[in-house]
Design a protein around this motif. Structure first.
Motif, PDB file in Angstrom:
ATOM      1  N   HIS A  44       0.840  -1.204   0.000  1.00 39.19           N
ATOM      2  CA  HIS A  44       0.000   0.000   0.000  1.00 39.19           C
ATOM      3  C   HIS A  44       0.876   1.256   0.000  1.00 39.19           C
ATOM      4  O   HIS A  44       0.639   2.190  -0.766  1.00 39.19           O
ATOM      5  N   ALA A  93       3.871   1.481  -1.042  1.00 40.75           N
ATOM      6  CA  ALA A  93       4.568   1.581  -2.329  1.00 40.75           C
ATOM      7  C   ALA A  93       3.673   2.288  -3.346  1.00 40.75           C
ATOM      8  O   ALA A  93       4.137   3.120  -4.126  1.00 40.75           O
ATOM      9  N   LEU A  94       2.378   1.966  -3.317  1.00 43.00           N
ATOM     10  CA  LEU A  94       1.429   2.649  -4.210  1.00 43.00           C
ATOM     11  C   LEU A  94       1.392   4.144  -3.902  1.00 43.00           C
ATOM     12  O   LEU A  94       1.374   4.974  -4.803  1.00 43.00           O
ATOM     13  N   GLY A 148       3.855   6.136  -5.449  1.00 44.83           N
ATOM     14  CA  GLY A 148       3.734   6.347  -6.883  1.00 44.83           C
ATOM     15  C   GLY A 148       4.068   5.148  -7.742  1.00 44.83           C
ATOM     16  O   GLY A 148       4.077   5.244  -8.962  1.00 44.83           O
ATOM     17  N   LEU A 149       4.345   3.994  -7.126  1.00 43.74           N
ATOM     18  CA  LEU A 149       4.645   2.823  -7.938  1.00 43.74           C
ATOM     19  C   LEU A 149       3.350   2.231  -8.509  1.00 43.74           C
ATOM     20  O   LEU A 149       2.344   2.172  -7.813  1.00 43.74           O
ATOM     21  N   PRO A 150       3.363   1.794  -9.770  1.00 42.40           N
ATOM     22  CA  PRO A 150       2.184   1.119 -10.314  1.00 42.40           C
ATOM     23  C   PRO A 150       1.927  -0.176  -9.545  1.00 42.40           C
ATOM     24  O   PRO A 150       2.824  -0.703  -8.892  1.00 42.40           O
ATOM     25  N   LYS A 151       0.709  -0.685  -9.665  1.00 43.72           N
ATOM     26  CA  LYS A 151       0.267  -1.793  -8.828  1.00 43.72           C
ATOM     27  C   LYS A 151       1.175  -3.024  -8.938  1.00 43.72           C
ATOM     28  O   LYS A 151       1.594  -3.586  -7.920  1.00 43.72           O
ATOM     29  N   ALA A 183       4.278  -3.265 -10.002  1.00 47.83           N
ATOM     30  CA  ALA A 183       5.611  -2.979  -9.476  1.00 47.83           C
ATOM     31  C   ALA A 183       5.590  -2.939  -7.955  1.00 47.83           C
ATOM     32  O   ALA A 183       6.519  -3.411  -7.291  1.00 47.83           O
ATOM     33  N   GLU A 225       5.562  -6.484  -6.661  1.00 53.46           N
ATOM     34  CA  GLU A 225       6.842  -7.152  -6.884  1.00 53.46           C
ATOM     35  C   GLU A 225       7.916  -6.636  -5.926  1.00 53.46           C
ATOM     36  O   GLU A 225       8.641  -7.415  -5.305  1.00 53.46           O
ATOM     37  N   LEU A 278       4.255   7.402 -10.468  1.00 50.42           N
ATOM     38  CA  LEU A 278       3.035   7.972 -11.028  1.00 50.42           C
ATOM     39  C   LEU A 278       2.557   9.226 -10.318  1.00 50.42           C
ATOM     40  O   LEU A 278       1.581   9.827 -10.738  1.00 50.42           O
ATOM     41  N   GLY A 279       3.207   9.600  -9.227  1.00 54.60           N
ATOM     42  CA  GLY A 279       2.926  10.905  -8.650  1.00 54.60           C
ATOM     43  C   GLY A 279       1.708  10.978  -7.741  1.00 54.60           C
ATOM     44  O   GLY A 279       1.113   9.980  -7.362  1.00 54.60           O
ATOM     45  N   HIS A 335      -1.912   9.457  -8.507  1.00 57.91           N
ATOM     46  CA  HIS A 335      -1.932   8.003  -8.284  1.00 57.91           C
ATOM     47  C   HIS A 335      -1.993   7.699  -6.793  1.00 57.91           C
ATOM     48  O   HIS A 335      -2.715   6.793  -6.354  1.00 57.91           O
TER      49      HIS A 335
END
Lengths: 338, 304
Positions: free
Chosen positions: A110, A112-113, A116-119, A121, A124, B26-27, B30
């Motif tokens: 959570h 990590a999201l 700004g990391l995509p889901k 990534a 992983e 993604l900033g 996101h």
């Protein structure tokens, strides 16, 4: 940020502060005109409890606003580039910061999201960093049932998950038993050396921090005591410890008369070594006085010297009052090893 | 402490070493979307323990129950051919459904809002959010929006059941669809007002009262006390003060907007009120604005 073989543009200032001051309501001064400039590496930030370590880290992160003065990380001003800085920095707070009803995997992915990391990534990298900090099957269990050591690992993992260039660790060994401390310190050492991430470790335990750091910053009462590479302490000539069976006072008197700086430490006489000359002077004087020489050995400067006001004066009390918490240091390495 | 195998030893064979993350970041947008999603899931206990799911399941079932009963009743009535009469009786329908479940929505808010702002503050999680690449306002608004969406789902699910039930039970599906369609805009408008107002008020209290018990008690008091006070003041005999209080109290505000959106007159209990309906909508918007400002202020100042 330019990418070369090094991770940072070279030479770069990791953190620089200028006249950084923080006063809390009630006339408590946490930082008092701190001016500092350190290069990337593993930096130990040492000082007793309340010296201003946590305050400094929080100002660097933009969690606190300084009363006056300025600070930069990677040449970015903390007052104006907070978000850009926090993208590059991972923070491990001193206190508990994990929701007990979430699993390690859930909270780290959570966060990590949020970084700004995509889901995909985020998922992983969560698995990777949790493995790096040594959490395996237990990462699917709720954090409420974790030991302190496991929680500290999760705290470190969440600071690493977005691949920061700088880690700010606030008392990472807090509450750990000796084995847990060793493991945490080893993790920090690996992070700094193998992963190539700059680290600032705040701790009141000098004996621990010196095992992983290559640069030390000592602060006390919000002021900078000393900032120097760790090697400079082992390279510098130290003091000569002399022990005689009796007639110590006479020897002190003679040596002082010959122009040496002398101090007494228990049964030993400590002679300041500015060059090689004191070795001959001490030998000659001992022969002249016909004293029984028990021991004569060179002591390197000790880490505790960081906290003394004047490094040129031989250590009178090994643990200076500036670091009360230094008393909690696990047995300091014997001088001969330094 | 259970000693874990040291990383260096356990990872020797499979350890690929630390890998850099070179992918995109993604900033803030996101981050906010992730927070909304996480808040929604936390509110409904998704991905959490069974205990965390209990309250949302109970309140969710209670909110849906009337719709299920109505649709069931219509089904049975249709078999005996008097569904038209039952429907015309308008026991409970689109225009008064929300009034019937207001108390359940209030309890849902009181139980679940502290799960978000309260939990983050009690366990020090705020420090981890604020140390990341987003603004404090992003955090506060993301959490708030996630909860408002959760309340909106609680409100709209029974309406969808009601809507589908009425259409699918009809012999003339197309005609029933067109007949029920005009209900959609007022239902949506009213649901948004309730979700923003109730959700926002509950989140404000839980932002300022991290302790769960205080927050829950405070939220319930906020939804119940103004109504009681209004009743007492009317009883004493001042309908002027009573009228103004209906513009402040959250549950009278939504009664007011309900009558505005569905073009009905206020219920008999509001005999003392002679205010235009739009004034309740203005009042709702002002209150929501205040609530958002208070939440932003709280998280701008909080020390982590």
């Amino acid at each position: 940020m330019p990418e070369g073989t090094a991770r940072y543009p070279d030479p770069v200032s990791l953190i620089a502060t200028s006249g950084l001051t923080k006063r809390y309501p009630g006339a408590i001064t946490a930082l008092d005109g701190l001016t500092l400039d350190v290069e990337p590496g593993i930096i130990g930030l040492v000082g007793s409890n309340g010296a201003g370590k946590s305050t400094l880290l929080k100002i660097l992160l933009g969690l606190l606003e300084p009363t006056s003065g300025s600070a930069t990380i990677f040449n970015l001003d903390v007052a104006t580039h907070g978000i850009a800085i926090r993208e590059l920095v991972g923070y491990m707070p001193e206190h508990d910061c994990l929701p007990p009803d979430m699993t390690a995997t859930d909270i780290v992915s959570h966060l990590a999201l949020i970084s700004g990391l995509p889901k995909a990534a985020a998922r992983e990298r969560t698995a990777e960093v949790l493995r790096h900090v040594g959490l395996y099957e237990e990462r699917y269990r709720a954090i409420g049932g974790y030991s302190t050591g496991m929680k500290q690992r999760v705290k470190l993992a969440q600071a690493l998950v977005h691949d920061p260039r700088l880690l700010l660790l606030d008392e990472p060994t807090n509450g750990l038993d000796p084995a847990g401390r060793d493991e945490m310190l080893e993790l920090i050492r690996r992070t700094g050396t193998e992963f190539g991430i700059a680290v600032i470790v705040a701790s009141h335990l000098l004996g621990e921090i010196e095992r992983v750091c290559d640069h030390l910053v000592a602060i006390e009462g919000g002021k900078l005591l000393r900032s120097a590479p760790l090697v400079s302490f082992t390279e510098r000539t130290g003091t000569l410890a002399v022990e005689v069976e009796e007639g110590r006072d006479a020897l002190v008197e003679r040596l002082t008369a010959r122009g040496l700086r002398v101090a007494i430490d228990g049964s030993a006489i400590l002679v300041d070594l500015v060059d090689e000359a004191p070795f001959d002077i001490v030998r000659d004087t001992v022969v002249d006085l016909d004293l029984a020489l028990v021991r004569m050995e060179q002591r390197r400067h000790r880490l505790e010297d960081l906290f003394r006001d004047d490094p040129s004066v031989a250590p009178v009390a090994p643990l200076a009052a500036a670091v009360p918490a230094a008393a909690a240091i696990p047995p300091p390495l014997p001088p001969a090893d330094r | 402490m259970s000693l874990l195998p040291p990383v260096s030893r356990a990872g020797n064979i499979y350890d690929l070493g630390y890998r850099r993350y070179e992918g995109p970041r993604l900033g803030r947008a996101h981050a906010v979307r992730s927070l909304i999603n996480h808040s929604f899931r936390t509110t409904y206990g998704l991905g959490r323990s069974g205990r965390a799911k209990a309250a949302p399941i109970i309140f969710g079932a209670m909110a849906i129950l009337p719709a299920v009963i109505i649709v069931g009743g219509l089904t049975i009535a249709a078999r005996f051919g008097f569904d038209r009469q039952l429907d015309d009786a308008e026991l409970i329908g689109f225009n008064n459904y929300f009034s019937a479940v207001t108390a359940i929505v209030a309890l849902f808010c009181a139980a679940q809002a502290p799960e978000l702002f309260g939990r983050d503050q009690r366990h020090g999680v705020l420090a981890l959010y604020f140390a990341r690449a987003l603004r404090r306002s992003d955090y506060a608004l993301g959490r708030l929006a996630g909860f408002v969406v959760a309340v909106l789902v609680l409100l709209l699910t029974p309406m969808v059941i009601l809507f589908l039930g009425r259409i699918l039970l009809s012999t003339d599906i197309g005609g029933a669809f067109l007949a029920n369609l005009p209900n959609v805009p007022p239902v949506l408008a009213q649901a948004i007002v309730i979700a923003c107002l109730y959700g926002g008020l509950a989140m404000t209290l839980s932002a300022y009262a991290p302790r769960r018990a205080y927050a829950t008690a405070g939220i319930i008091a906020l939804f119940v006390l103004p109504g009681i006070v209004t009743g007492i003041i009317i009883g004493i005999g001042s309908s002027t003060i009573g009228t103004w209080l209906t513009l402040i109290s959250p549950n009278t505000i939504i009664d007011g907007t309900n009558s505005l959106f569905f073009r009905r007159s206020l219920g008999e209990e509001y005999f003392f009120v002679s205010l235009p309906g739009w004034l309740f909508l203005v009042s709702a918007v002002v209150e929501i604005g205040v609530v958002v400002a208070l939440i932003l202020r709280r998280f701008a100042r909080i020390v982590t």
